[in-house]
Design an enzyme around this catalytic site. Structure first.
Site, mmCIF file in Angstrom:
data_model
loop_
_atom_site.group_PDB
_atom_site.id
_atom_site.type_symbol
_atom_site.label_atom_id
_atom_site.label_comp_id
_atom_site.label_asym_id
_atom_site.label_seq_id
_atom_site.Cartn_x
_atom_site.Cartn_y
_atom_site.Cartn_z
ATOM 1 N N THR A 130 0.821 -1.209 0.000
ATOM 2 C CA THR A 130 0.000 0.000 0.000
ATOM 3 C C THR A 130 0.859 1.265 0.000
ATOM 4 O OG1 THR A 130 -1.426 1.291 1.480
ATOM 5 C CG2 THR A 130 -0.126 -0.400 2.522
ATOM 6 N N ASP A 131 0.274 2.346 -0.480
ATOM 7 C CA ASP A 131 0.979 3.640 -0.430
ATOM 8 C C ASP A 131 1.200 4.104 1.013
ATOM 9 O OD1 ASP A 131 -1.695 4.232 0.151
ATOM 10 O OD2 ASP A 131 -1.867 5.876 -1.295
ATOM 11 N N GLU A 132 0.430 3.525 1.965
ATOM 12 C CA GLU A 132 0.482 4.022 3.342
ATOM 13 C C GLU A 132 1.818 3.736 4.010
ATOM 14 O OE1 GLU A 132 -3.131 3.563 5.556
ATOM 15 O OE2 GLU A 132 -4.316 3.384 3.736
ATOM 16 N N TYR A 156 -1.413 -0.358 11.147
ATOM 17 C CA TYR A 156 -1.663 -1.022 9.852
ATOM 18 C C TYR A 156 -0.487 -0.807 8.896
ATOM 19 C CZ TYR A 156 -3.285 -1.387 4.998
ATOM 20 O OH TYR A 156 -3.385 -1.683 3.664
ATOM 21 N N LYS A 160 2.336 -3.422 7.297
ATOM 22 C CA LYS A 160 2.524 -3.612 5.847
ATOM 23 C C LYS A 160 3.975 -3.313 5.461
ATOM 24 C CE LYS A 160 -0.242 -4.499 3.153
ATOM 25 N NZ LYS A 160 -0.790 -5.806 2.668
HETATM 26 P P1 NAD Z 1 -10.131 -6.769 2.941
HETATM 27 O O1 NAD Z 1 -10.018 -6.472 4.393
HETATM 28 O O2 NAD Z 1 -11.384 -6.425 2.215
HETATM 29 O O3 NAD Z 1 -9.869 -8.331 2.691
HETATM 30 C C1 NAD Z 1 -8.864 -9.044 3.334
HETATM 31 C C2 NAD Z 1 -9.103 -10.533 3.098
HETATM 32 O O4 NAD Z 1 -8.016 -11.246 3.698
HETATM 33 C C3 NAD Z 1 -10.396 -11.055 3.731
HETATM 34 O O5 NAD Z 1 -11.059 -11.903 2.834
HETATM 35 C C4 NAD Z 1 -9.909 -11.827 4.943
HETATM 36 O O6 NAD Z 1 -10.770 -12.879 5.321
HETATM 37 C C5 NAD Z 1 -8.553 -12.319 4.456
HETATM 38 N N1 NAD Z 1 -7.629 -12.617 5.562
HETATM 39 C C6 NAD Z 1 -7.342 -11.842 6.630
HETATM 40 N N2 NAD Z 1 -6.450 -12.451 7.432
HETATM 41 C C7 NAD Z 1 -6.149 -13.630 6.830
HETATM 42 C C8 NAD Z 1 -5.280 -14.694 7.159
HETATM 43 N N3 NAD Z 1 -4.532 -14.677 8.265
HETATM 44 N N4 NAD Z 1 -5.188 -15.747 6.309
HETATM 45 C C9 NAD Z 1 -5.947 -15.790 5.186
HETATM 46 N N5 NAD Z 1 -6.798 -14.816 4.831
HETATM 47 C C10 NAD Z 1 -6.898 -13.749 5.645
HETATM 48 O O7 NAD Z 1 -8.875 -6.059 2.265
HETATM 49 P P2 NAD Z 1 -8.736 -5.372 0.828
HETATM 50 O O8 NAD Z 1 -9.173 -3.972 0.911
HETATM 51 O O9 NAD Z 1 -9.294 -6.267 -0.201
HETATM 52 O O10 NAD Z 1 -7.150 -5.345 0.690
HETATM 53 C C11 NAD Z 1 -6.449 -6.451 0.112
HETATM 54 C C12 NAD Z 1 -4.948 -6.154 0.126
HETATM 55 O O11 NAD Z 1 -4.701 -4.948 -0.582
HETATM 56 C C13 NAD Z 1 -4.382 -5.942 1.531
HETATM 57 O O12 NAD Z 1 -3.106 -6.537 1.573
HETATM 58 C C14 NAD Z 1 -4.273 -4.437 1.658
HETATM 59 O O13 NAD Z 1 -3.230 -4.076 2.546
HETATM 60 C C15 NAD Z 1 -3.962 -4.048 0.221
HETATM 61 N N6 NAD Z 1 -4.371 -2.696 -0.186
HETATM 62 C C16 NAD Z 1 -5.667 -2.272 0.016
HETATM 63 C C17 NAD Z 1 -6.045 -1.014 -0.411
HETATM 64 C C18 NAD Z 1 -7.452 -0.539 -0.258
HETATM 65 O O14 NAD Z 1 -7.735 0.632 -0.582
HETATM 66 N N7 NAD Z 1 -8.405 -1.339 0.184
HETATM 67 C C19 NAD Z 1 -5.108 -0.175 -1.048
HETATM 68 C C20 NAD Z 1 -3.800 -0.641 -1.232
HETATM 69 C C21 NAD Z 1 -3.444 -1.911 -0.809
HETATM 70 P P1 TYD Z 2 -10.246 4.737 4.830
HETATM 71 O O1 TYD Z 2 -11.288 4.363 3.848
HETATM 72 O O2 TYD Z 2 -10.297 4.133 6.202
HETATM 73 O O3 TYD Z 2 -8.845 4.466 4.135
HETATM 74 P P2 TYD Z 2 -7.346 4.884 4.623
HETATM 75 O O4 TYD Z 2 -7.390 5.362 5.999
HETATM 76 O O5 TYD Z 2 -6.629 3.586 4.523
HETATM 77 O O6 TYD Z 2 -6.889 5.918 3.654
HETATM 78 O O7 TYD Z 2 -10.284 6.317 5.006
HETATM 79 C C1 TYD Z 2 -10.120 7.184 3.890
HETATM 80 C C2 TYD Z 2 -10.092 8.598 4.422
HETATM 81 O O8 TYD Z 2 -11.385 8.913 4.962
HETATM 82 C C3 TYD Z 2 -9.110 8.818 5.555
HETATM 83 O O9 TYD Z 2 -8.548 10.118 5.438
HETATM 84 C C4 TYD Z 2 -9.962 8.730 6.801
HETATM 85 C C5 TYD Z 2 -11.294 9.286 6.335
HETATM 86 N N1 TYD Z 2 -12.485 8.749 7.036
HETATM 87 C C6 TYD Z 2 -13.412 9.614 7.613
HETATM 88 O O10 TYD Z 2 -13.274 10.851 7.568
HETATM 89 N N2 TYD Z 2 -14.500 9.071 8.255
HETATM 90 C C7 TYD Z 2 -14.687 7.732 8.345
HETATM 91 O O11 TYD Z 2 -15.693 7.294 8.974
HETATM 92 C C8 TYD Z 2 -13.730 6.845 7.731
HETATM 93 C C9 TYD Z 2 -13.896 5.353 7.801
HETATM 94 C C10 TYD Z 2 -12.650 7.405 7.068
#
Ligand code: NAD
Ligand code: TYD
Length: 343
Positions: A130-132, A156, A160
């Site tokens: 992730t970019d984070e 988090y 990562k």
């Molecule tokens: P999510 O929380 O929707 O899904 C995570 C999945 O992983 C779930 O199905 C969960 O059951 C499974 N899981 C959790 N712990 C596990 C374990 N120990 N063993 C097997 N499975 C397990 O997450 P997401 O938003 O789909 O993100 C997927 C990946 O992408 C993550 O690695 C996250 O860090 C990365 N990512 C997400 C975003 C975003 O905006 N959502 C952006 C950049 C990177």
């Molecule tokens: P989020 O979707 O949790 O993603 P991330 O923190 O990984 O970027 O949040 C996106 C942005 O929205 C972040 O700046 C936090 C803000 N946010 C709120 O203002 N209210 C909320 O209830 C949530 C969940 C997020």
């Protein structure tokens, strides 16, 4: 190609499995998922059935933990896996503030088990990051580059970053064929309604207050989930061993702009917005420079934020039953505690 996808029952994993199976009729996927609160087997249940009487399904689900090395190793061997894409993670920043231990267990120790299994079997790993991990940008800073130092601010992002460093070490030390992808904020179908866009949809739809942290001026670089899936597919098929690739949507938006756009789409008043206590350690701005992915992989986002948001709103409107199902039980407990403390 025979692919092991981890975390395929979550938001991005679900979209990735569908994306890849549609585009590659000869690929097969095994999905290993622990089915935490964020994982939903029903997302891909239609793919589990055989395509026809004499054509087996190209998709199989396995319930288990990525931290179980023997299980991951066994799956790679049994299914003749040629590459692993590691999506499995604890992914919500707010939950990492209330319970960091599970983030270290899955994101760091779990990734190490996946790395070890890939090393033993000599298969390629694409690790989804992730970019984070880069921390936070000021308003006029250049977007993150792959060479930007890792300065994570939340449990988090720290977990990562820890995983990313292990992936790097496995490549450097053991010669593991591993690629890291770092993407900005995704949105689209199947996103769990704890993240900004689906949460605000749920609140707006119900005519309930929309909780905006701080002053609402934190900026995220939004990418439609299919564009992230495209990037991961390119990293898998064309990525240089040991490389890190940034992906972004070229769509920086302040949270308040996003929330207002959702209210406008649903015809709800801006007076539903509530400014609530800020998230501790809240990163101010994320933005990605993805020039390297453009040059080496031919990656470019294809969906504008306006198009993507409209599509996403349509999907949530059409999938009210899915939303109701994932909002039961554990979801309510976390939401009541977290937002109860903030308003
Ligand atoms: P999510 O929380 O929707 O899904 C995570 C999945 O992983 C779930 O199905 C969960 O059951 C499974 N899981 C959790 N712990 C596990 C374990 N120990 N063993 C097997 N499975 C397990 O997450 P997401 O938003 O789909 O993100 C997927 C990946 O992408 C993550 O690695 C996250 O860090 C990365 N990512 C997400 C975003 C975003 O905006 N959502 C952006 C950049 C990177
Ligand atoms: P989020 O979707 O949790 O993603 P991330 O923190 O990984 O970027 O949040 C996106 C942005 O929205 C972040 O700046 C936090 C803000 N946010 C709120 O203002 N209210 C909320 O209830 C949530 C969940 C997020």
């Amino acid at each position: 190609m025979n692919l092991l996808v981890t975390g395929g029952c979550g938001f991005i994993g679900t979209n990735f499995v569908r994306f890849v199976l549609t585009r590659h009729p000869d690929w097969r996927i095994v999905n290993l998922d622990a089915l935490t609160y964020a994982g939903n087997r029903h997302n891909l249940a239609d793919l589990e059935a055989p395509a026809s009487k004499d054509r087996p399904s190209r998709y199989a689900f396995v319930h288990g933990d990525i931290g179980d090395l023997a299980l991951v190793e066994g799956l790679i061997e049994e299914h003749r896996i040629e590459a692993v894409v590691n999506f499995a993670a604890e992914s919500h920043v707010d939950r990492s503030i209330t319970a960091p231990d599970t983030f270290v267990r899955t994101n760091v120790l779990g990734t190490q088990a996946v790395l070890e299994a890939c090393r033993r079997a000599k298969v390629r790993l694409v690790h989804i990051s992730t970019d984070e991990v880069y921390g936070s940008l000021g308003p006029s800073d250049h977007p993150f580059l792959e060479s930007t130092p890792l300065t994570p601010n939340s449990p988090y992002s720290a977990s990562k970053a820890g995983a990313d460093l292990l992936v790097r070490a496995y490549h450097e030390t053991y010669g593991l064929d591993a690629v890291i992808t770092r993407c900005s904020n995704n949105y689209g179908p199947y996103q769990f309604p704890e993240k900004l866009i689906p949460l605000m949809y749920v609140q707006a739809k119900a005519g309930q207050p929309l909780p905006v942290y701080g002053d609402g001026q934190n900026v995220r670089d939004w990418i439609y989930v299919d564009d992230h899936c495209l990037g991961v597919e390119l990293a898998l098929t064309k990525g240089r061993p040991g490389a890190v690739y940034n992906f972004g949507g070229a769509a920086e938006r302040a949270n308040l702009e996003v929330v207002r756009a959702i209210l406008d789409t649903l015809g709800q008043p801006h007076s539903l917005i509530r400014f609530v206590t800020d998230r501790p350690g809240h990163d101010r701005r994320y933005a990605m420079d993805f020039t390297l992915a453009e040059q080496e992989l031919g990656f470019a986002p294809t969906v504008s934020f306006e198009q993507g948001l409209a599509r996403t709103m349509v999907w949530y409107q059409a999938n009210a039953a899915w939303l109701a199902q994932v909002q039961s039980g554990e979801y309510r407990r976390f939401m009541d505690q977290w937002y109860g403390d903030r308003t």
